[in-house]
Design a protein around this motif. Structure first.
Motif, PDB file in Angstrom:
ATOM      1  N   GLY A   1       0.826  -1.211   0.000  1.00 49.19           N
ATOM      2  CA  GLY A   1       0.000   0.000   0.000  1.00 49.19           C
ATOM      3  C   GLY A   1       0.858   1.259   0.000  1.00 49.19           C
ATOM      4  O   GLY A   1       1.814   1.380  -0.767  1.00 49.19           O
ATOM      5  N   TRP A   2       0.520   2.187   0.908  1.00 48.32           N
ATOM      6  CA  TRP A   2       1.290   3.431   0.982  1.00 48.32           C
ATOM      7  C   TRP A   2       2.714   3.219   1.481  1.00 48.32           C
ATOM      8  O   TRP A   2       3.592   4.069   1.271  1.00 48.32           O
ATOM      9  N   TRP A   3       2.955   2.106   2.155  1.00 48.74           N
ATOM     10  CA  TRP A   3       4.321   1.808   2.590  1.00 48.74           C
ATOM     11  C   TRP A   3       5.250   1.502   1.406  1.00 48.74           C
ATOM     12  O   TRP A   3       6.467   1.360   1.603  1.00 48.74           O
ATOM     13  N   THR A   4       4.665   1.408   0.220  1.00 52.01           N
ATOM     14  CA  THR A   4       5.496   1.239  -0.978  1.00 52.01           C
ATOM     15  C   THR A   4       6.471   2.405  -1.136  1.00 52.01           C
ATOM     16  O   THR A   4       7.613   2.219  -1.575  1.00 52.01           O
ATOM     17  N   ILE A   5       6.034   3.607  -0.770  1.00 58.14           N
ATOM     18  CA  ILE A   5       6.861   4.803  -0.983  1.00 58.14           C
ATOM     19  C   ILE A   5       8.172   4.721  -0.193  1.00 58.14           C
ATOM     20  O   ILE A   5       9.258   4.813  -0.774  1.00 58.14           O
ATOM     21  N   PRO A   6       8.142   4.535   1.138  1.00 55.78           N
ATOM     22  CA  PRO A   6       9.435   4.429   1.854  1.00 55.78           C
ATOM     23  C   PRO A   6      10.197   3.162   1.492  1.00 55.78           C
ATOM     24  O   PRO A   6      11.440   3.166   1.517  1.00 55.78           O
TER      25      PRO A   6
END
Length: 289
Positions: free
Chosen positions: A229-234
């Protein structure tokens, strides 16, 4: 111990490679955020490539990066061993000149200055800029033409001094063999350093590694979105930091004779040679012998 590791984690931005790396990591972070937004807006459309694909691809790419890093570090370490040999040969040559040559202290000290200048000349030669007038023992020398290869010129001067001592019976034939063992090593070291500098890693191999890293990192967000999910970015930013950082470090150290913080500390090694040689051939040592 804990404090040292905490210092490493809080000062990573002070590392030499970070100045070149942060732009790449920032671009990957923005790209990953854009991919995540697109995935959020296109509800119901599965854009995921699949984490298994990137896991397999990452294993292959990791193997290539290990080989790339080891190859570059081997070049760096070989350069360090060569300069360590130069330090040892300079000291041994100075000791044998002091012990075996029956010449004036001034002549011995002049040869010592030539030894020190050889190291400085080799450093400048490997960095692409050295002139005879910049060396302490040759500043007063009036030469019609600048030698094309300054280290070779200094090595020749050393041998000319040996021959002069031999012809005036200040140096015997057997003693000359002892000195030649270390004097000949000077140009052998120079040639080995030139081989490292003038034989870079294959351009095709470097570009292949970079293209592989770029393709992997650009497709990575699509493979992680379903699971992270959004943890893809870091996650992409961290992997980009590690992979691109390893490649940049390998590129930097494959030529170990430059001026960056990752290169060999040639200035300190030249100073070590100068101090050791001058101490051995100083008038106080001569008087004490």
């Amino acid at each position: 111990m804990v404090r040292s590791w905490f210092s490493v984690l809080t000062s990573f931005h002070n590392t030499p490679v970070f100045g070149r790396l942060w732009e790449t990591v920032a671009a990957l972070t923005l790209y990953s955020a854009g991919v995540a937004l697109v995935d959020r807006l296109w509800l119901g459309i599965d854009l995921g490539v699949g984490a298994q694909f990137h896991g397999f691809l990452g294993l292959i790419l990791g193997t290539l990066l290990v080989f790339r890093t080891n190859t570059s570090y081997d070049r760096w370490w070989e350069g360090r061993k060569l300069w360590g040999q130069l330090v040892n040969d300079s000291r041994n040559l100075a000791i044998k000149v002091e012990t075996c040559v029956r010449a004036d202290v001034a002549e011995k000290q002049r040869l010592g200055r030539w030894l020190s200048d050889f190291a400085v000349a080799l450093k400048g030669h490997l960095r692409g800029h050295v002139r005879l007038a910049e060396l302490s023992a040759f500043r007063a020398e009036q030469s019609g033409t600048e030698p094309q290869h300054v280290p070779a010129y200094i090595a020749a001067k050393i041998y000319e001094q040996f021959e002069d001592w031999r012809q005036t019976d200040q140096l015997g034939g057997f003693e000359l063999l002892f000195l030649d063992q270390h004097a000949s090593s000077l140009m052998n070291i120079c040639g080995a350093c030139e081989r490292i500098q003038k034989s870079p890693i294959s351009a095709s191999y470097r570009w292949f590694i970079r293209q592989s890293i770029a393709i992997y990192l650009l497709t990575l967000p699509w493979g992680l979105l379903r699971s992270f999910g959004w943890w893809t970015i870091p996650a992409v930013a961290m992997l980009g930091y590690f992979m691109a950082g390893i490649e940049m470090i390998a590129e930097q150290i494959e030529d170990p004779f430059g001026l960056s913080e990752d290169d060999l500390m040639l200035d300190e090694l030249c100073a070590t040679i100068d101090k050791s040689v001058q101490d051995i051939l100083s008038s106080e040592v001569a008087a004490g012998g």
